[in-house]
Write a protein that holds these residues in place. Structure first.
Motif, short mmCIF file in Angstrom:
data_model
loop_
_atom_site.label_atom_id
_atom_site.label_comp_id
_atom_site.label_asym_id
_atom_site.label_seq_id
_atom_site.Cartn_x
_atom_site.Cartn_y
_atom_site.Cartn_z
N ARG A 149 0.81 -1.21 0.00
CA ARG A 149 0.00 0.00 0.00
C ARG A 149 0.85 1.26 0.00
N ASP A 150 1.98 1.23 0.68
CA ASP A 150 2.77 2.44 0.84
C ASP A 150 4.12 2.39 0.13
N ALA A 151 4.47 1.28 -0.45
CA ALA A 151 5.68 1.19 -1.24
C ALA A 151 5.27 1.03 -2.70
N HIS A 152 5.96 1.75 -3.58
CA HIS A 152 5.65 1.66 -5.01
C HIS A 152 6.27 0.39 -5.56
N ILE A 153 5.52 -0.69 -5.51
CA ILE A 153 6.01 -1.99 -5.96
C ILE A 153 5.06 -2.52 -7.02
N PRO A 154 5.53 -2.77 -8.23
CA PRO A 154 4.65 -3.35 -9.27
C PRO A 154 4.02 -4.64 -8.79
N PRO A 178 4.98 7.17 -6.67
CA PRO A 178 5.99 8.16 -6.31
C PRO A 178 7.29 7.93 -7.05
N GLY A 179 7.94 9.02 -7.43
CA GLY A 179 9.22 8.92 -8.11
C GLY A 179 9.12 8.83 -9.61
N VAL A 180 7.93 8.59 -10.14
CA VAL A 180 7.77 8.47 -11.58
C VAL A 180 7.71 9.84 -12.24
N GLY A 181 7.22 10.84 -11.52
CA GLY A 181 7.12 12.19 -12.06
C GLY A 181 5.69 12.66 -12.07
N PRO A 182 5.47 13.97 -12.23
CA PRO A 182 4.11 14.51 -12.21
C PRO A 182 3.33 14.10 -13.44
#
Length: 300
Positions: free
Chosen positions: A107-112, A274-278
């Motif tokens: 839920r809180d980590a950007h994991i595919p 997060p981290g991918v960009g706006p």
């Protein structure tokens, strides 16, 4: 026609880089284990080049961040792992690093979705607290604590080390499962609320970068260079009366981890990835919404 003149340092550097990127000189089997380059003498013979030429090539690769030289050990390929984006501000209180539920990883980590998080069995110890632990948990310096430690893996590879500390009198006062070397399926926060009436209404995070200890070097396959650092997040959870009741220390390798926080109005795309960009201007998702933390504040 075969080349008969000795290769210049740039030619050697380019060839070594090609071999690194092709996998010839990268860690075997995609692991995080460090791969050492052949000794300088072997490179001199392989490229029919002088010692200084080979050293110039290695120096260039080191300046570009592809290799690192360690005195007395050799030159190693710098592992470039996939970056994992971790959002430390929880979706809701209790579902965050240290809650013990495991849900926060998804839920809180950007994991595919195709990637898998696993954890080691829980290692439980009862130990005398240090002054630092006592300060965080607002107890006496001679108090005893329960520590619950686990190793975290992403797709079977080392990802993080996590240890949570609780006052020993929690176990003697009714939360005895803290002493069992087993996971708590509902999460430690939910369990403490059920067993002792503690509810988490907030937490404080402290983050620092530091040199890894020997166990962390081994677990994360880190070397001796300045780039081989770790992040340490120290999370203290608080109950409604302002008392600290849980301390969680998580160690992440800095070469493969990016830590994020959200506050206020944040676009959905940023919250989800997060981290991918706006997001692109003009998309329907552009309208920002309040982050869960801001929503919590408004509800009060």
């Amino acid at each position: 026609m075969p080349r008969t003149t000795p290769l210049r340092w740039r030619d050697i550097a380019n060839d070594l880089l090609r071999r690194i990127e092709s996998g010839d000189l990268s860690p075997r089997d995609g692991s995080t284990a460090r791969r050492r380059l052949p000794p300088e003498k072997d490179l001199e013979n392989h490229y029919s080049a002088s010692r200084n030429t080979v050293r110039d090539a290695l120096s260039y690769l080191q300046q570009q961040g592809y290799v690192v030289s360690e005195q007395g050990k050799g030159t190693f390929v710098v592992h470039r792992p996939d970056i994992i984006h971790v959002t430390l501000s929880a979706v809701e209180l209790g579902l965050a690093p240290g809650s013990g539920s495991g849900e926060w990883y998804n839920r809180d980590a950007h994991i595919p979705g195709h990637r898998e998080v696993t954890v080691s069995p829980v290692k439980v110890e009862v130990q005398e607290g240090t002054k630092v632990i006592a300060r965080y948990l607002q107890t006496n310096a001679d108090a005893e604590f329960i520590s619950r430690h686990q190793e975290l893996f992403l797709d079977g590879r080392p990802w993080a080390l996590q240890t949570s500390f609780y006052p020993l009198d929690f176990a003697t006062g009714g939360a005895s499962r803290l002493l069992y070397p087993r996971d708590i399926p509902e999460g430690a926060v939910a369990y403490l609320q059920e067993a002792l009436g503690y509810s988490e209404v907030g937490f404080h995070d402290e983050i620092k970068a530091r040199v890894p200890d020997e166990n962390e070097k081994r677990f994360f396959s880190l070397g001796e260079s300045a780039a081989d650092a770790v992040f340490e997040t120290v999370r203290t959870a608080y109950s409604p009366d302002g008392k600290a009741f849980r301390l969680t220390v998580t160690v992440w390798p800095s070469d493969r981890t990016r830590l994020h926080y959200n506050d206020g109005q944040v676009p959905d795309d940023v919250l989800r990835t997060p981290g991918v960009g706006p997001p692109e201007v003009g998309r329907s998702e552009d309208a920002p919404r309040k982050s869960p933390r801001a929503a919590d504040a408004d509800s009060g």
